[in-house]
Design a protein around this motif. Structure first.
Motif, mmCIF file in Angstrom:
data_model
loop_
_atom_site.group_PDB
_atom_site.id
_atom_site.type_symbol
_atom_site.label_atom_id
_atom_site.label_comp_id
_atom_site.label_asym_id
_atom_site.label_seq_id
_atom_site.Cartn_x
_atom_site.Cartn_y
_atom_site.Cartn_z
ATOM 1 N N ARG A 83 16.902 64.065 66.889
ATOM 2 C CA ARG A 83 17.889 63.625 66.146
ATOM 3 C C ARG A 83 18.609 64.486 65.199
ATOM 4 N NH1 ARG A 83 18.178 57.673 63.463
ATOM 5 N NH2 ARG A 83 19.990 57.726 62.562
ATOM 6 N N PRO A 103 20.616 61.007 73.329
ATOM 7 C CA PRO A 103 19.492 59.821 73.417
ATOM 8 C C PRO A 103 18.434 60.389 73.072
ATOM 9 C CG PRO A 103 21.153 59.981 75.214
ATOM 10 C CD PRO A 103 21.342 61.225 74.378
ATOM 11 N N PRO A 104 17.487 59.486 72.613
ATOM 12 C CA PRO A 104 15.891 59.761 72.229
ATOM 13 C C PRO A 104 15.423 60.092 73.590
ATOM 14 C CG PRO A 104 16.740 57.833 71.039
ATOM 15 C CD PRO A 104 17.907 58.177 71.700
ATOM 16 N N SER A 105 15.667 59.322 74.709
ATOM 17 C CA SER A 105 15.172 59.647 76.048
ATOM 18 C C SER A 105 15.351 61.017 76.276
ATOM 19 C CB SER A 105 15.635 58.756 76.886
ATOM 20 O OG SER A 105 17.104 58.773 77.168
ATOM 21 N N THR A 112 27.960 58.618 66.665
ATOM 22 C CA THR A 112 26.809 58.610 67.677
ATOM 23 C C THR A 112 25.670 59.494 66.879
ATOM 24 O OG1 THR A 112 27.471 60.268 69.201
ATOM 25 C CG2 THR A 112 28.226 58.064 69.660
ATOM 26 N N ASN A 147 24.162 57.713 63.852
ATOM 27 C CA ASN A 147 23.419 56.578 64.025
ATOM 28 C C ASN A 147 22.305 56.963 65.047
ATOM 29 O OD1 ASN A 147 24.033 56.138 66.886
ATOM 30 N ND2 ASN A 147 25.561 54.343 66.194
ATOM 31 N N GLY A 148 22.210 57.957 65.553
ATOM 32 C CA GLY A 148 21.058 58.464 66.212
ATOM 33 C C GLY A 148 20.967 57.938 67.776
ATOM 34 N N SER A 149 22.128 57.574 68.160
ATOM 35 C CA SER A 149 22.310 57.047 69.617
ATOM 36 C C SER A 149 22.535 58.392 70.508
ATOM 37 C CB SER A 149 23.303 55.971 69.882
ATOM 38 O OG SER A 149 24.705 56.496 69.362
ATOM 39 N N MET A 150 23.221 59.341 69.983
ATOM 40 C CA MET A 150 23.301 60.588 70.736
ATOM 41 C C MET A 150 22.861 61.775 69.731
ATOM 42 S SD MET A 150 24.645 60.278 73.697
ATOM 43 C CE MET A 150 24.823 58.492 74.227
ATOM 44 N N ASP A 202 23.204 69.290 76.023
ATOM 45 C CA ASP A 202 24.613 68.226 75.529
ATOM 46 C C ASP A 202 25.578 68.375 76.217
ATOM 47 O OD1 ASP A 202 22.757 67.420 73.595
ATOM 48 O OD2 ASP A 202 23.302 68.779 72.156
#
Ligand code: HEM
Length: 81
Positions: free
Chosen positions: A62, A55-57, A47, A50-53, A21
């Motif tokens: 999460r 990133p799932p990728s 972020t 909401n689970g955007s950071m 990170d």
């Protein structure tokens, strides 16, 4: 969960961020630094909650609701070092 009045960046918040990170976000902010995290606390909270950071990728998990709540209470508490 640590008591709100006892939260500290070094003990409770810094460990929420992995070295991955810190490395990936370094151009934008320093997730290893209390002042940088506190300045960006609203955006970081948005972020991670909401689970955007992260990133799932990235393959990272999460953040749990408890992690998000601890972060928010730390920020609301004035970001104690
Ligand atoms: C102000 C909040 C943030 C913004 C605007 C932001 C924005 C971005 C952008 C634009 C990227 C590159 C594109 C992408 O991979 O989706 C990225 C990558 C990344 N971010 Fe964030 N980020 C924020 C906070 C965070 C936080 C709080 C974490 C960790 C808890 C994090 C972890 C990562 C990681 C691990 C990557 C690399 C993903 C990969 O390449 O696999 N970011 N971020």
């Amino acid at each position: 969960m640590p008591d709100a009045s006892n939260l500290s960046f070094a003990r409770d918040i810094r460990p929420l961020f992995t070295e991955t990170d810190v490395a990936h976000m370094h151009a934008m902010m320093d997730l290893s630094d209390r002042d940088s995290v506190f300045e960006n606390a609203d955006a970081i909270y948005a972020t991670v909650s909401n689970g955007s950071m992260p990133p799932p990728s990235s393959g990272e998990a999460r953040w749990t609701q408890e992690m998000c709540a601890t972060f928010k209470r730390w920020a609301d508490d004035g970001g104690p070092a």
